[in-house]
Design a protein around this motif. Sequence first.
Motif, PDB file in Angstrom:
ATOM      1  N   GLY A 143       1.017  -1.088  -0.131  1.00  0.00           N
ATOM      2  CA  GLY A 143       0.039   0.143   0.199  1.00  0.00           C
ATOM      3  C   GLY A 143       0.758   1.301  -0.010  1.00  0.00           C
ATOM      4  N   MET A 144       2.038   0.960  -0.724  1.00  0.00           N
ATOM      5  CA  MET A 144       3.179   2.465  -0.741  1.00  0.00           C
ATOM      6  C   MET A 144       3.116   2.912  -2.201  1.00  0.00           C
ATOM      7  SD  MET A 144       5.780   0.760   1.867  1.00  0.00           S
ATOM      8  CE  MET A 144       6.570   2.271   2.296  1.00  0.00           C
ATOM      9  N   SER A 145       3.482   4.068  -2.270  1.00  0.00           N
ATOM     10  CA  SER A 145       3.920   4.535  -3.526  1.00  0.00           C
ATOM     11  C   SER A 145       5.478   3.623  -3.789  1.00  0.00           C
ATOM     12  CB  SER A 145       4.496   5.986  -3.698  1.00  0.00           C
ATOM     13  OG  SER A 145       5.432   6.388  -2.774  1.00  0.00           O
ATOM     14  N   LEU A 146       5.892   3.579  -5.019  1.00  0.00           N
ATOM     15  CA  LEU A 146       7.048   3.034  -5.508  1.00  0.00           C
ATOM     16  C   LEU A 146       8.198   3.898  -4.777  1.00  0.00           C
ATOM     17  CD1 LEU A 146       8.691   1.217  -7.044  1.00  0.00           C
ATOM     18  CD2 LEU A 146       8.676   2.764  -9.123  1.00  0.00           C
ATOM     19  N   SER A 147       8.321   5.058  -4.828  1.00  0.00           N
ATOM     20  CA  SER A 147       9.313   5.894  -4.295  1.00  0.00           C
ATOM     21  C   SER A 147       9.080   5.726  -2.693  1.00  0.00           C
ATOM     22  CB  SER A 147       8.618   7.396  -4.383  1.00  0.00           C
ATOM     23  OG  SER A 147       9.535   8.240  -4.039  1.00  0.00           O
ATOM     24  N   ALA A 148       8.140   5.514  -1.952  1.00  0.00           N
ATOM     25  CA  ALA A 148       8.174   5.239  -0.316  1.00  0.00           C
ATOM     26  C   ALA A 148       8.766   4.029  -0.300  1.00  0.00           C
ATOM     27  CB  ALA A 148       6.813   5.709  -0.040  1.00  0.00           C
ATOM     28  N   TRP A 149       8.338   3.019  -1.028  1.00  0.00           N
ATOM     29  CA  TRP A 149       9.000   1.748  -1.098  1.00  0.00           C
ATOM     30  C   TRP A 149      10.336   1.528  -1.187  1.00  0.00           C
ATOM     31  CZ3 TRP A 149      11.454  -2.500  -3.119  1.00  0.00           C
ATOM     32  CH2 TRP A 149      11.027  -3.584  -2.460  1.00  0.00           C
ATOM     33  N   MET A 150      10.901   2.308  -2.136  1.00  0.00           N
ATOM     34  CA  MET A 150      12.330   2.116  -2.516  1.00  0.00           C
ATOM     35  C   MET A 150      13.213   2.845  -1.371  1.00  0.00           C
ATOM     36  SD  MET A 150      12.741   0.535  -5.346  1.00  0.00           S
ATOM     37  CE  MET A 150      14.137   0.867  -6.415  1.00  0.00           C
ATOM     38  N   ASP A 151      12.494   4.117  -0.927  1.00  0.00           N
ATOM     39  CA  ASP A 151      13.110   4.748   0.222  1.00  0.00           C
ATOM     40  C   ASP A 151      13.233   3.660   1.564  1.00  0.00           C
ATOM     41  OD1 ASP A 151      14.108   7.127   1.765  1.00  0.00           O
ATOM     42  OD2 ASP A 151      12.178   6.698   3.022  1.00  0.00           O
TER      43      ASP A 151
END
Length: 81
Positions: free
Chosen positions: A25-33
């Motif tokens: 349930g995260m954005s790709l950016s948040a997940w990569m962070d």
Amino acid sequence: MTKKVTLSFPDDTIEEARRFAERDGMSLSAWMDQAAREKALREVFSAHAAALSRAGFDLEADALADEREAAMVDAAIFRAA
């Protein structure tokens, strides 16, 4: 503060990351962070554990001794009750 950067990844890496991000349930950016932060922490903790080992500390033996001591205290407290 957030900075925008351009990174390049193989297609399969991005697709996997997108699937995991969606699952969480995260954005790709948040997940990569989050993934990058977790990797950085693993590196720091691994280096710390290696330094302790070189200094002669036996963390596993210490942890097992702590566990035995906690069990003895629990037995003494709950057996007495």
